[in-house]
Design an enzyme around this catalytic site. Sequence first.
Site, PDB file in Angstrom:
ATOM      1  N   PRO A  10       0.801  -1.222   0.000  1.00  0.00           N
ATOM      2  CA  PRO A  10       0.000   0.000   0.000  1.00  0.00           C
ATOM      3  C   PRO A  10       0.835   1.275   0.000  1.00  0.00           C
ATOM      4  O   PRO A  10       1.858   1.370   0.665  1.00  0.00           O
ATOM      5  CB  PRO A  10      -0.829  -0.110   1.289  1.00  0.00           C
ATOM      6  N   ASN A  11       0.325   2.214  -0.782  1.00  0.00           N
ATOM      7  CA  ASN A  11       0.858   3.578  -0.892  1.00  0.00           C
ATOM      8  C   ASN A  11       2.157   3.671  -1.681  1.00  0.00           C
ATOM      9  O   ASN A  11       2.631   4.781  -1.958  1.00  0.00           O
ATOM     10  CB  ASN A  11       1.025   4.222   0.495  1.00  0.00           C
ATOM     11  N   ARG A  18       4.891  10.919  -2.501  1.00  0.00           N
ATOM     12  CA  ARG A  18       4.536  10.757  -1.096  1.00  0.00           C
ATOM     13  C   ARG A  18       5.780  10.950  -0.227  1.00  0.00           C
ATOM     14  O   ARG A  18       6.761  10.242  -0.385  1.00  0.00           O
ATOM     15  CB  ARG A  18       4.003   9.335  -0.932  1.00  0.00           C
ATOM     16  N   TYR A  23      10.896   8.845   1.370  1.00  0.00           N
ATOM     17  CA  TYR A  23      10.891   7.777   0.365  1.00  0.00           C
ATOM     18  C   TYR A  23      11.603   8.157  -0.935  1.00  0.00           C
ATOM     19  O   TYR A  23      11.741   7.314  -1.828  1.00  0.00           O
ATOM     20  CB  TYR A  23       9.447   7.344   0.079  1.00  0.00           C
ATOM     21  N   ASN A  73       8.146  -5.353  -0.814  1.00  0.00           N
ATOM     22  CA  ASN A  73       8.017  -4.256   0.133  1.00  0.00           C
ATOM     23  C   ASN A  73       6.539  -4.230   0.541  1.00  0.00           C
ATOM     24  O   ASN A  73       5.706  -3.721  -0.206  1.00  0.00           O
ATOM     25  CB  ASN A  73       8.426  -2.922  -0.480  1.00  0.00           C
ATOM     26  N   ALA A  76       2.960  -0.727   4.884  1.00  0.00           N
ATOM     27  CA  ALA A  76       2.461  -0.770   6.260  1.00  0.00           C
ATOM     28  C   ALA A  76       2.007  -2.165   6.674  1.00  0.00           C
ATOM     29  O   ALA A  76       1.968  -2.477   7.882  1.00  0.00           O
ATOM     30  CB  ALA A  76       1.309   0.217   6.413  1.00  0.00           C
ATOM     31  N   GLU A  97      12.947  -9.030   1.658  1.00  0.00           N
ATOM     32  CA  GLU A  97      12.078  -7.933   2.121  1.00  0.00           C
ATOM     33  C   GLU A  97      12.845  -6.616   1.986  1.00  0.00           C
ATOM     34  O   GLU A  97      13.992  -6.517   2.437  1.00  0.00           O
ATOM     35  CB  GLU A  97      11.720  -8.205   3.586  1.00  0.00           C
ATOM     36  N   HIS A  99      12.637  -2.411   2.617  1.00  0.00           N
ATOM     37  CA  HIS A  99      12.029  -1.169   3.093  1.00  0.00           C
ATOM     38  C   HIS A  99      12.903  -0.031   2.610  1.00  0.00           C
ATOM     39  O   HIS A  99      14.126  -0.057   2.807  1.00  0.00           O
ATOM     40  CB  HIS A  99      11.949  -1.138   4.628  1.00  0.00           C
ATOM     41  N   ARG A 106      12.572   4.815  12.842  1.00  0.00           N
ATOM     42  CA  ARG A 106      11.304   5.547  12.786  1.00  0.00           C
ATOM     43  C   ARG A 106      10.440   5.190  14.004  1.00  0.00           C
ATOM     44  O   ARG A 106      10.936   4.713  15.008  1.00  0.00           O
ATOM     45  CB  ARG A 106      10.617   5.256  11.448  1.00  0.00           C
TER      46      ARG A 106
HETATM   47  C1  DHK Z   1       6.953   1.750   3.421  1.00  0.00           C
HETATM   48  C2  DHK Z   1       5.793   2.074   4.014  1.00  0.00           C
HETATM   49  O1  DHK Z   1       4.730   2.429   3.309  1.00  0.00           O
HETATM   50  C3  DHK Z   1       5.671   2.134   5.480  1.00  0.00           C
HETATM   51  O2  DHK Z   1       4.366   1.833   5.923  1.00  0.00           O
HETATM   52  C4  DHK Z   1       6.670   1.227   6.177  1.00  0.00           C
HETATM   53  C5  DHK Z   1       8.101   1.209   4.162  1.00  0.00           C
HETATM   54  C6  DHK Z   1       8.065   1.490   5.635  1.00  0.00           C
HETATM   55  C7  DHK Z   1       9.408   1.570   3.492  1.00  0.00           C
HETATM   56  O3  DHK Z   1      10.322   2.097   4.135  1.00  0.00           O
HETATM   57  O4  DHK Z   1       9.547   1.273   2.301  1.00  0.00           O
HETATM   58  O5  DHK Z   1       6.622   1.433   7.559  1.00  0.00           O
END
Ligand code: DHK
Length: 143
Positions: A10-11, A18, A23, A73, A76, A97, A99, A106
């Site tokens: 998600p996202n 974002r 990011y 990835n 959340a 995995e 991130h 964080r």
């Molecule tokens: C991405 C997200 O959307 C967060 O919810 C995670 C992760 C971290 C990232 O660092 O890629 O907590």
Amino acid sequence: MPTILILNGPNLNLLGQRQPEIYGADTLDDVADQCRAVVGDAAELRFAQSNHEGALVDLIQEARGTTDAIVINPGAYSHTSVAILDALNAYDGAVIEVHISNIHKREAFRHHSYVSGRADAVIAGLGVEGYAAALRRLMQLLS
Ligand code: DHK
């Protein structure tokens, strides 16, 4: 030729727009280009992203027997999803995995990832370079 699924939760469709201070400025399409540059003709890459937990479970199940590895990835859902962990536990190939941010630096709720209990490797805090690093490792493992 190995087949690798790069799966984003998600996202992550909003990558580049974002919270760029966390990011970065690259989009998910930029990440796909960077991934293709790492593997060249040596692997088939499949890309998928969903904002929905069940859809991610479906994609992991579909990877059973059809892909050699998953770079995931989970966004959340890393911190909440036993369903994604269970789907990965039913998957036989390598799992890395990723991130983008260093989740350990964080908020406390981001420090635990269910997926890490299954992942063969965990990369956090390399920015989007983490996807390329995961693929470099997988190309070693799968060769
Ligand atoms: C991405 C997200 O959307 C967060 O919810 C995670 C992760 C971290 C990232 O660092 O890629 O907590």
